[in-house]
Design a protein around this motif. Structure first.
Motif, PDB file in Angstrom:
ATOM      1  N   MET A 194       8.787   1.249 -11.642  1.00  0.00           N
ATOM      2  CA  MET A 194       7.451   0.656 -11.580  1.00  0.00           C
ATOM      3  C   MET A 194       6.884   0.803 -10.168  1.00  0.00           C
ATOM      4  SD  MET A 194       8.016  -2.852 -13.750  1.00  0.00           S
ATOM      5  CE  MET A 194       6.304  -3.338 -13.604  1.00  0.00           C
ATOM      6  N   CYS A 195       5.562   0.857 -10.114  1.00  0.00           N
ATOM      7  CA  CYS A 195       4.889   0.961  -8.825  1.00  0.00           C
ATOM      8  C   CYS A 195       3.582   0.178  -8.896  1.00  0.00           C
ATOM      9  CB  CYS A 195       4.624   2.421  -8.477  1.00  0.00           C
ATOM     10  SG  CYS A 195       3.531   3.240  -9.639  1.00  0.00           S
ATOM     11  N   TYR A 196       2.853   0.199  -7.807  1.00  0.00           N
ATOM     12  CA  TYR A 196       1.544  -0.443  -7.793  1.00  0.00           C
ATOM     13  C   TYR A 196       0.591   0.381  -6.939  1.00  0.00           C
ATOM     14  CZ  TYR A 196       1.893  -1.897  -2.949  1.00  0.00           C
ATOM     15  OH  TYR A 196       1.973  -1.873  -1.587  1.00  0.00           O
ATOM     16  N   ILE A 197      -0.689   0.233  -7.225  1.00  0.00           N
ATOM     17  CA  ILE A 197      -1.748   0.667  -6.325  1.00  0.00           C
ATOM     18  C   ILE A 197      -2.705  -0.506  -6.193  1.00  0.00           C
ATOM     19  CG2 ILE A 197      -1.545   3.133  -6.880  1.00  0.00           C
ATOM     20  CD1 ILE A 197      -4.107   2.848  -8.585  1.00  0.00           C
ATOM     21  N   SER A 198      -3.325  -0.642  -5.037  1.00  0.00           N
ATOM     22  CA  SER A 198      -4.341  -1.671  -4.837  1.00  0.00           C
ATOM     23  C   SER A 198      -5.660  -0.976  -4.549  1.00  0.00           C
ATOM     24  CB  SER A 198      -3.950  -2.598  -3.684  1.00  0.00           C
ATOM     25  OG  SER A 198      -2.843  -3.383  -4.053  1.00  0.00           O
ATOM     26  N   VAL A 199      -6.697  -1.356  -5.307  1.00  0.00           N
ATOM     27  CA  VAL A 199      -7.990  -0.677  -5.248  1.00  0.00           C
ATOM     28  C   VAL A 199      -9.091  -1.724  -5.124  1.00  0.00           C
ATOM     29  CG1 VAL A 199      -9.554   0.906  -6.474  1.00  0.00           C
ATOM     30  CG2 VAL A 199      -7.068   1.147  -6.757  1.00  0.00           C
ATOM     31  N   ARG A 200     -10.075  -1.438  -4.284  1.00  0.00           N
ATOM     32  CA  ARG A 200     -11.246  -2.311  -4.168  1.00  0.00           C
ATOM     33  C   ARG A 200     -12.093  -2.183  -5.432  1.00  0.00           C
ATOM     34  NH1 ARG A 200     -12.757  -4.240   0.861  1.00  0.00           N
ATOM     35  NH2 ARG A 200     -11.455  -3.502   2.580  1.00  0.00           N
ATOM     36  N   PRO A 201     -12.534  -3.299  -6.019  1.00  0.00           N
ATOM     37  CA  PRO A 201     -13.350  -3.228  -7.247  1.00  0.00           C
ATOM     38  C   PRO A 201     -14.644  -2.433  -7.099  1.00  0.00           C
ATOM     39  CG  PRO A 201     -12.485  -5.432  -6.973  1.00  0.00           C
ATOM     40  CD  PRO A 201     -12.157  -4.676  -5.696  1.00  0.00           C
ATOM     41  N   GLU A 202     -15.174  -2.321  -5.886  1.00  0.00           N
ATOM     42  CA  GLU A 202     -16.433  -1.584  -5.710  1.00  0.00           C
ATOM     43  C   GLU A 202     -16.242  -0.068  -5.648  1.00  0.00           C
ATOM     44  OE1 GLU A 202     -15.261  -3.159  -1.564  1.00  0.00           O
ATOM     45  OE2 GLU A 202     -15.317  -3.965  -3.588  1.00  0.00           O
ATOM     46  N   ASP A 235      -7.733  -5.318  -5.958  1.00  0.00           N
ATOM     47  CA  ASP A 235      -6.992  -5.702  -7.155  1.00  0.00           C
ATOM     48  C   ASP A 235      -5.759  -4.813  -7.230  1.00  0.00           C
ATOM     49  OD1 ASP A 235      -9.027  -7.457  -7.705  1.00  0.00           O
ATOM     50  OD2 ASP A 235      -9.630  -6.517  -9.594  1.00  0.00           O
ATOM     51  N   MET A 236      -4.648  -5.413  -7.602  1.00  0.00           N
ATOM     52  CA  MET A 236      -3.389  -4.677  -7.693  1.00  0.00           C
ATOM     53  C   MET A 236      -3.123  -4.274  -9.135  1.00  0.00           C
ATOM     54  SD  MET A 236       0.481  -5.883  -6.750  1.00  0.00           S
ATOM     55  CE  MET A 236       0.277  -5.845  -4.991  1.00  0.00           C
ATOM     56  N   PHE A 237      -2.886  -2.985  -9.338  1.00  0.00           N
ATOM     57  CA  PHE A 237      -2.544  -2.444 -10.644  1.00  0.00           C
ATOM     58  C   PHE A 237      -1.024  -2.255 -10.692  1.00  0.00           C
ATOM     59  CE2 PHE A 237      -6.934  -1.413 -10.003  1.00  0.00           C
ATOM     60  CZ  PHE A 237      -7.519  -1.414 -11.264  1.00  0.00           C
ATOM     61  N   ILE A 238      -0.344  -3.153 -11.386  1.00  0.00           N
ATOM     62  CA  ILE A 238       1.112  -3.059 -11.572  1.00  0.00           C
ATOM     63  C   ILE A 238       1.336  -2.075 -12.713  1.00  0.00           C
ATOM     64  CG2 ILE A 238       3.216  -4.315 -12.182  1.00  0.00           C
ATOM     65  CD1 ILE A 238       2.077  -5.421  -9.629  1.00  0.00           C
TER      66      ILE A 238
END
Length: 188
Positions: free
Chosen positions: A45-53, A132-135
């Protein structure tokens, strides 16, 4: 001597990765990020964090899939460019002359120039503040055959000349200093 410094995101170096997303050609896009990492080995498993805008945010959220494409020194200009211009105004694949590849499991495309493309399927999304973090589950990996040792079958990613990000700057990796367990290995 140390001094207090304002709280911030100072965990460096990080990968400079290009995230490809979209389920159809008209929404394919690339987003450059460094807020990403491994969170579990089994299951992977990994994650990315992306700004909602960001333009890619609703694409990833709608499709619940993306590909993490590791970058190299040779890809440095495209990596930076894809992080500062918006996919709503630019076709990043075409303008950076990046080869759009087909993933095996997810619908999002991969970047053929990347030495390693990690296909991901989102499990959960956490709103954290600025990002927001996408797990995500790692559902497949596409590896450039140039880095697979023909004798051992091992993937030798260290030969890919990977790109890293440190506090606003891109760097190549230096010479290896050791390997896992070298500090306690018995001498012969």
């Amino acid at each position: 001597m140390k001094t207090d410094f304002k709280p911030g995101t100072m965990i460096y170096p990080l990968p400079a990765a290009m995230i490809s997303c979209g389920a159809t050609e008209d929404e394919y896009n690339i987003l450059t990020i460094s807020w990403l990492g491994t969170i579990c080995s089994n299951p992977p498993m990994c994650y990315i964090s992306v700004r909602p805008e960001r333009h890619s945010y609703p694409i990833i959220k709608r499709n619940m899939e993306y590909v993490i494409n590791l970058t190299t020194r040779e890809m440095a200009r495209a990596t930076d460019w894809c992080g500062v211009v918006s996919g709503k105004d630019h076709n990043k694949f075409a303008e950076m002359k990046l080869t759009l590849g087909k993933s095996t499991v997810v619908r999002a495309p991969l970047i053929e120039e990347s030495p390693l493309s990690i296909e991901c399927r989102v499990k959960e999304i956490y709103a954290l503040g600025s990002h927001d973090m996408f797990i995500s589950d790692v559902v497949n990996i596409r590896a450039d055959e140039r880095y697979i040792n023909p004798k051992t079958g091992a993937f030798e990613l260290e030969k890919a000349d990977l790109l890293s990000y440190v506090h606003g700057h891109y760097y190549g990796l230096g010479e290896p200093m050791g390997h896992f367990g070298w500090s306690v290995r018995k001498k012969k």
